[in-house]
Structure formats: structure tokens, C-alpha cells
Motif scaffolding. Sequence first.
Motif, PDB file in Angstrom:
ATOM      1  N   THR A 141       0.833  -1.261   0.292  1.00 12.97           N
ATOM      2  CA  THR A 141      -0.176   0.048  -0.217  1.00 12.97           C
ATOM      3  C   THR A 141       0.874   1.185  -0.062  1.00 12.97           C
ATOM      4  O   THR A 141       0.672   2.421  -0.694  1.00 12.97           O
ATOM      5  CB  THR A 141      -0.943  -0.099   1.291  1.00 12.97           C
ATOM      6  OG1 THR A 141      -1.828  -1.226   1.155  1.00 12.97           O
ATOM      7  CG2 THR A 141      -1.804   1.045   1.289  1.00 12.97           C
ATOM      8  N   LYS A 164      -0.076   0.020 -10.344  1.00 16.94           N
ATOM      9  CA  LYS A 164      -0.447  -0.458  -9.343  1.00 16.94           C
ATOM     10  C   LYS A 164      -1.419   0.182  -8.565  1.00 16.94           C
ATOM     11  O   LYS A 164      -2.505  -0.263  -8.318  1.00 16.94           O
ATOM     12  CB  LYS A 164       0.591  -0.977  -8.294  1.00 16.94           C
ATOM     13  CG  LYS A 164       1.653  -2.283  -8.852  1.00 16.94           C
ATOM     14  CD  LYS A 164       0.776  -3.431  -9.161  1.00 16.94           C
ATOM     15  CE  LYS A 164       1.431  -4.608  -9.730  1.00 16.94           C
ATOM     16  NZ  LYS A 164       0.612  -5.852  -9.798  1.00 16.94           N
ATOM     17  N   SER A 174      -5.547  -0.455  -8.200  1.00 17.45           N
ATOM     18  CA  SER A 174      -5.962  -0.726  -6.903  1.00 17.45           C
ATOM     19  C   SER A 174      -7.358   0.238  -6.833  1.00 17.45           C
ATOM     20  O   SER A 174      -8.091   0.130  -5.849  1.00 17.45           O
ATOM     21  CB  SER A 174      -5.105  -0.200  -5.786  1.00 17.45           C
ATOM     22  OG  SER A 174      -4.828   1.084  -5.953  1.00 17.45           O
ATOM     23  N   GLU A 200      -7.147   3.467  -6.117  1.00 18.52           N
ATOM     24  CA  GLU A 200      -6.783   4.501  -4.983  1.00 18.52           C
ATOM     25  C   GLU A 200      -6.238   5.644  -5.574  1.00 18.52           C
ATOM     26  O   GLU A 200      -5.946   6.648  -4.602  1.00 18.52           O
ATOM     27  CB  GLU A 200      -5.944   3.935  -4.234  1.00 18.52           C
ATOM     28  CG  GLU A 200      -6.325   2.690  -3.204  1.00 18.52           C
ATOM     29  CD  GLU A 200      -5.461   1.857  -2.534  1.00 18.52           C
ATOM     30  OE1 GLU A 200      -4.181   2.483  -2.473  1.00 18.52           O
ATOM     31  OE2 GLU A 200      -5.764   1.229  -1.575  1.00 18.52           O
TER      32      GLU A 200
END
Length: 895
Positions: free
Chosen positions: A359, A449, A453, A455
Motif C-alpha cells: 500500500t 499498481k 487498486s 486508489e
Amino acid sequence: MRWMRTSGACEICGTALPGPSGSGGRPARYCSGACRQRAFRKRAAPTGRDHSHPDHPRPDHSHPDHSHPDRSHPRHSRPDSGTPVRPLLGHEPVRALDSFIGRRRELSRLRALLKTSRLLTLTGPGGVGKTRLALEFAHSLRRTTRLVELDSVASGAELPQAVAAALGVGEHGGRSGADAIAHALADHRVVLVLDNCEHLAEHCARFAAELLGRCPRLRIVATSREVLRVPGEVVFRVGELPVSPALPSRSEGPSGQERTPDALRLFLERAAERSPGFAPTAAGAAAIAEICRRLDGMPLAIELAARRIGALSPDEILTGLDDQLSLLTDGSRTGPGRHRELSAAIDWSHRLLDPQEQTLFRRLAVLAGGFDAEAAAALCAEEGDGTARVLRTLCALEAKSLVVRMPGGEPGAAGPTPAQDGTPPAPAQDGGRARFRQLSPIRAYALAKLAESGELHDTWRRAVAWLSALVEPAAHETFPDQTRGPQTRERENLAAAIAYAAAHGRPPHPPLALALARVHFQTDQPSATRALLEGNPARDTPYEAMGLALAARAACQQADPTAALRLAERAVAAERRRGEPAGLANALDARAAARLREGAFPAAIADFTECVAIVSALGRPADEAWCSHHLAWALLHEGRAAEAGALMDACLPVLTAQHAWCRKAAALHTAGTVRLELDDPATAGELFTRALRVVPRMSFHALYPLEGLAIVAAEEGAMKRSLRLFAAAAVARARLDSSPDPVWRRRMEEAAATAEAALLPAARSGAKASGRRLSWQQALAYALGDDAPAAGGLRENPLTAAGGQIEALTGRESTIAELVAEGLTNREIGTRLGVSASTVATHLDRVRDKLGLRSRTQIALWVARARHHPAPGHETRAQPWRTAPDREPLWGEVS
């Protein structure tokens, strides 16, 4: 009678041997000189057997025990058993078929480290060249080396079997696993290369510790994206290839190849392998240099890009780097799978992260300009997470080589950069906080990535909120446009946030646009400043008036007084409506500067007078002194020198005691100009000299006091000196494309005309020609009286001449080298130059690269040598004034 006790049999013929006599001594190993000679021949034989003895037939080379003897080991007998040592099997590492570029310093450093350490771990991000460097290092050793490739080993349980298979060690005598390997290596002087340990870091650590404890002559070289953390382990960080040219040392000679950056050499050689005869044009070479810079000097990324030559031109490859992960594919079919394309190399590391690390890794990708723990926490901390917890995760990513510490160090710290010798770099610091970044290819992977995700938008929202809070305190200062703050450090992150908003059809966040515009203004980019502000006025917000005032100052920099006055009028009107005194003082200051540019001196004086009154009521003495200095300059334009002198007498002590060097220099110059108008050239000369000594030698700010000393020389009758200084300053201004304030220009023209009229034509022409031939450093030295004129010019400053090495340093780098020699820390140098300690550290790293030095002490010694032993007759080709450092507005450009 002395007892004779046996101590075994002769190692050659088996005859019983007597023990040592009562007087002591070592037990004999051979029964006679003949057997001793046979033993010698036996040790010298390739297979460890004495082939001349009839009892020892020639070996059968088909047997595995004789297929790969260890020829480097002189001993083939176990001292404790009296039996021959079994040769070490396995294969030497295979040499690569392509050339090895650069890394000479790293290889030298590795050889030195291996003499004193038994476990050497090469760490760095995927694709940085750890494996290749380890193999080249192994080939350079005079020891037996064995390579164990671990990338295909799935679990720690398979590790001993993989090592045993690579070494050709079988299970004998009831031994297995690490026990069998340790027994086989016990007496061998061998270097074991364990390649790609990161996914088995814990198992490799235990395995290495056990082998090193049981095999005293063993050395282990490991490559891993994460350190093993074994006692006695020496960590060698493999850095990216240099993308800026490194000049050769005196012993290397002026080879053109040595002057080419290693990253560029790698690209050119790999491109020539792909397309024989490849020779880029000048434009193509510039594109290749930019490719290497965009790829952060990552060897794998550069090789993959170079393999596109033939199908694509350098310009097309550069354009394709906007999508690095799809362009950089088609690696070697014979290499590891993780090296066949860049995304595979990074994905290998990403899969080893736990969820929390993944993350943080992907969210940090939005901060293109680097980050510290506070920034990471702002983007990544969830409810209940603190900065300390995020910092631990950040350090874990750094340990796994997925983020790198930015070059720099604490004030006064010294040490080589990773690209020079592989030692861990000191962290870049700002206020004691380490700063990190993701290398460009890794950041591209992390952004992909982040998008996967879901995000991405939320992470950008967090980034904007964090940046806004960071730059918000500047809004409460009186003159925020003239104050450097965190926005300078976060320049790239501000630009990335604004670009993201533009890409999604949104206006930039007003605080961020204003902060980035201030950075543009302070680095002499008025066009970029106005473009950012005038297209996004942030109407009906507190940022509107501040933006208009800054745009007016930028227009003054562009010598556009009409636009500057129009913008400043709007700023003053908006601040009067808002009713904020500090904001009004700032707007009045900007309008006064515009009026000075237009020649409206009484109106400018009125604005400055009101500004001084407002700031005085706010109780800010430093700001009051700065406003008073501006008022004094305006009074000079009106011919009121006595009033200006009184103001400068009051404010000069405050400015020289509290402000940065750029403000000190401006105030000293204004005070010197006042003294000239009051017919006191001697005092004026002292003030100009003080200003010139305060300013860094390569700074734009040196022009005005240099010209002031030329005027003083004319006033005092030193006409040739005056014309030399005027000519040198004119050359510098032409190269900078800079023009002086109109009133100051008239004052210079009057002094120059006086000097010319006092000289004969030949003397006049000779003085001007001599001044034009002076380098920048020579002109400054001459102005300060540190040198005397000579035929053909002055003696070259040793920092630009000695050995021909320092000519590639920029002005700022040369200044920093001198200040390091004076014993100043990074923080003290930053205070002197008006920049952050991390900026000083970055420049210092470049100085080390260019000079081939490793520490501050070596830089100081080099400078001292250069000063005492300059190269005679060397003409520097550097033009340091082309790169003006960050600057604040001078008087005449009052902001």
C-alpha cells in the motif's frame, strides 16, 4: 634412554614415524627427503596425486571427482587427517558475452572490503546491476569462485540442495545439507557468490552464518534487494550509473571515453550491438542523454531501451518513455526471466512485500519529487497509524531497495555517493528528516499498481491536502514572494499535482499554484510565473491579491512595467477590500516596484512610505528594515540622497545582521550607491567590496557591486581599472541576457565616459580588451584586489584551472567547494548561500563525482592544493554565470 613414541605413518609410503624428542618440536610427516619430494610433486599436480609414483596410477578423468579440480588451492592434504583433500567441484561463473561498462570504483572498493570482511552483501533495486557487478568482481579475484543462482529456489528448505548441486557436493559419510557443504568447503580458499537472496533472506542469513562459522577460509558475496542482517555483514549499496560526465583523474589522461557518462556509454555500446555502425547525430546524442536521465541511470532499463535502436530512433524512444513499462521489454532470452522486461524485474520485488508495504509503495508514486516520513504518513496513514509506524514501513521499503534515500547528509556529514563506491549514502536532510524517492522505472510500476487498486484519485486528494497545509504558513508572511520555504523543496510535487488536475480538467488548487509560481519567480522564470498565475486568478479568494502582486513582480523582471502596474493596481485594490495589513503591504511593495520601472518616482516613494508605516505598526522590525531599504532606493532615484542615507544608516545594521546574503548584498549596494551620490567614493568602495565578499563568487548578485567598484575606480582616477571592470561586467551581462536598472545604467555610462575621456585611444582599447578577456573568477579577484593585471589577462583562479579538472563545475559547485575548504557545514553553507542544506548536499555530491573525491576532507585538500599550485596559462572554458542560482529580487527589482 629417551623414549621414542610414534606419531603416525609417513603420508607418502606409510612407514611408521617417531614422535618428537623430549626437547619438543612438531611430529614428522615424512620418513625421508625422497618422500618429502614426492609430497611436493603431489601437491603441485593438477589432480592432487603424484603421477610419478608407481603406486599412484593416472586418474580417470571420467570420474566426477576429477572433472573440475580446484587449481587455485596449493594444499590438497587435510592437516588433521593426513588424507588428500577432495577437489572442489562445480563451475567458475561464466563470463558474460557483452562488455562491462564502468563500475571501476565499485570493483576497487569491493576488493578492499573483501580483504577485511567475510560476508559482503550487494544491495540495490532490481535492474541496478548487482548480479553483473558481483560476477565481474568474482572474475577479478585470484581465488576460486563458485556461483549459486537462487532465483528459482522456491523455499528455504531447498536452499542447501541448490548450493550443494552448484558445488557438486554429494552426501557422504552420513552428512547432508549444510553439514555436507561445510565439510566440503572446510579447507578451500573459496568465494561463494549467492545471487538473488531477497526472497530467501532469512534462510540465506542462517545458512551463511553457519558456513562462515565452520569454514574459516570461506568468503561469501551475496546479492540481494534486502540486507541479510548477519553479524559481520558488510553492506555495499550498488547505485545507478552516473548520467553526468565524470572527468578523468590526472593518471587517466584526457580520454574522451572517460569523459562520457557511464550510462550513456552503456546505451551506445548496447545500441551498437543491436545495430552495428550506429552513430547518433548531435540531436540523437542529446536524446540519448535525456533517455538515460529519465531512466535514472538504471542499467537494465538503459539496456532495454538501447535494444530498440534499429526499430526506433532515439527521439522515438524518448517519446515512448512516457509508458516505460511497455516500451522496455525484449531483454536477453538467456538471462533470468526477471531481466527480460523491466516490469518483471520490479514485480519480482513487489511480490515479496506484505500488504501494508504494498500500500505504501504504490501510494508514494504520486510524489515524483521525493518525500520524507511526514509526507508518507499524510498519504498512507490509516486511522490509528502514526508517523512512527509509517516510518518503519518506509524503512522496510528502503531496505528492500524499492525506495532510495536521496543524496545528501546531515550538516557536516561526508561520504561518497553510491554511484562512486557503493557505500551507503547519507540521507538527504531537511530539518533533520531523511528524504527518499522512487527511481523513475519503479515509480512508473507503482503508479500502474495504484491505478489498478482504484486508489489513484483518493491518493492525489491526500497529496493536495498535505501540500496545501505545507505551503499555507507563507500566506501569513509580509513578503512571502521573497521568502524561501518548503515549496522550493517540493517543487516537483507541486508541479505533478497541478499537472494531474489539468489532465482531469480541473483548475489547479490555488495555494499550490501560488506556491509553484513563487518557486518559478525565485529561480528567474517570470514567464512561467505569469502563465501560472494569470490563467488561474483564484477570484474572490485570499490568493487572488497575492497572485496578482507576484505576477506584477514577474512582469517587472520581464521589463514590462505597463503590465506590472496594471496587475499591481488590481492587487492593491483587492487587498484594501480584504482588509489584511500584511497583504496590503505586500501589494504596495509590488506596485512601488512597478512605478520605479516606469520612472514614476514620487508615486513609488508614496507607496513605499505607506508600506513602511503598515509594517512598523505590525511590529516586524526585519520587514520594516527591508521596506526602508526599498524606500531609500526610490529616494535615490528622486535625487534625495541625504534622506536615503539616513534611512540606510538606520536599516543597514538590521539587514546585515539578520537577513540572508542576497538581502545583505542588495542593502550594501544601495548604501554604497548612496555614498557615491554623497561624494564619498572611499566609503562606497568599502561597501561594494563588502557586498562582493558576501555574495557567492559565481552569483548573479555580484554584477552590481562589481559595477559599483568600476564607478569608484573612475571617481578615484584609476581609469584603466575602471574600464577593465566595466568590460568584464558587460561580458557577464551579455551572457546572462541581463540589463541593469535605467538609473544605474546612466550612472555607469557617466563613469565609463569619464574614464574613456581621460585615456589615450590605445590605452582605452587595451584596457577594454583586457577586461573582456577576464574570466568571471579573474574579474572578481581583480575587483577585490586579490590579483594584479598581467599580459593577456589575470592569473586564473586555481579552482577553475588546477589540473584542468574543476572546469566542469558550475558556479554554485565551485563556491560550495571553496566553502567546504573553509570548514563550513552544509547548514552553514546553505545559510550563506540562501539555500537548504539538502540542496547543498546535492551540489556536494556532484562535486565529488566530478573530482573523483570521496569526502569533505579530500575536497578541502584539493582546494588547498589548487590554490597553491594552479595550472599555469590554463584558460577555463566554464561559464558559471550561465546558471544563475536561486535569487531574490535586487533593489531596482524591489518586490
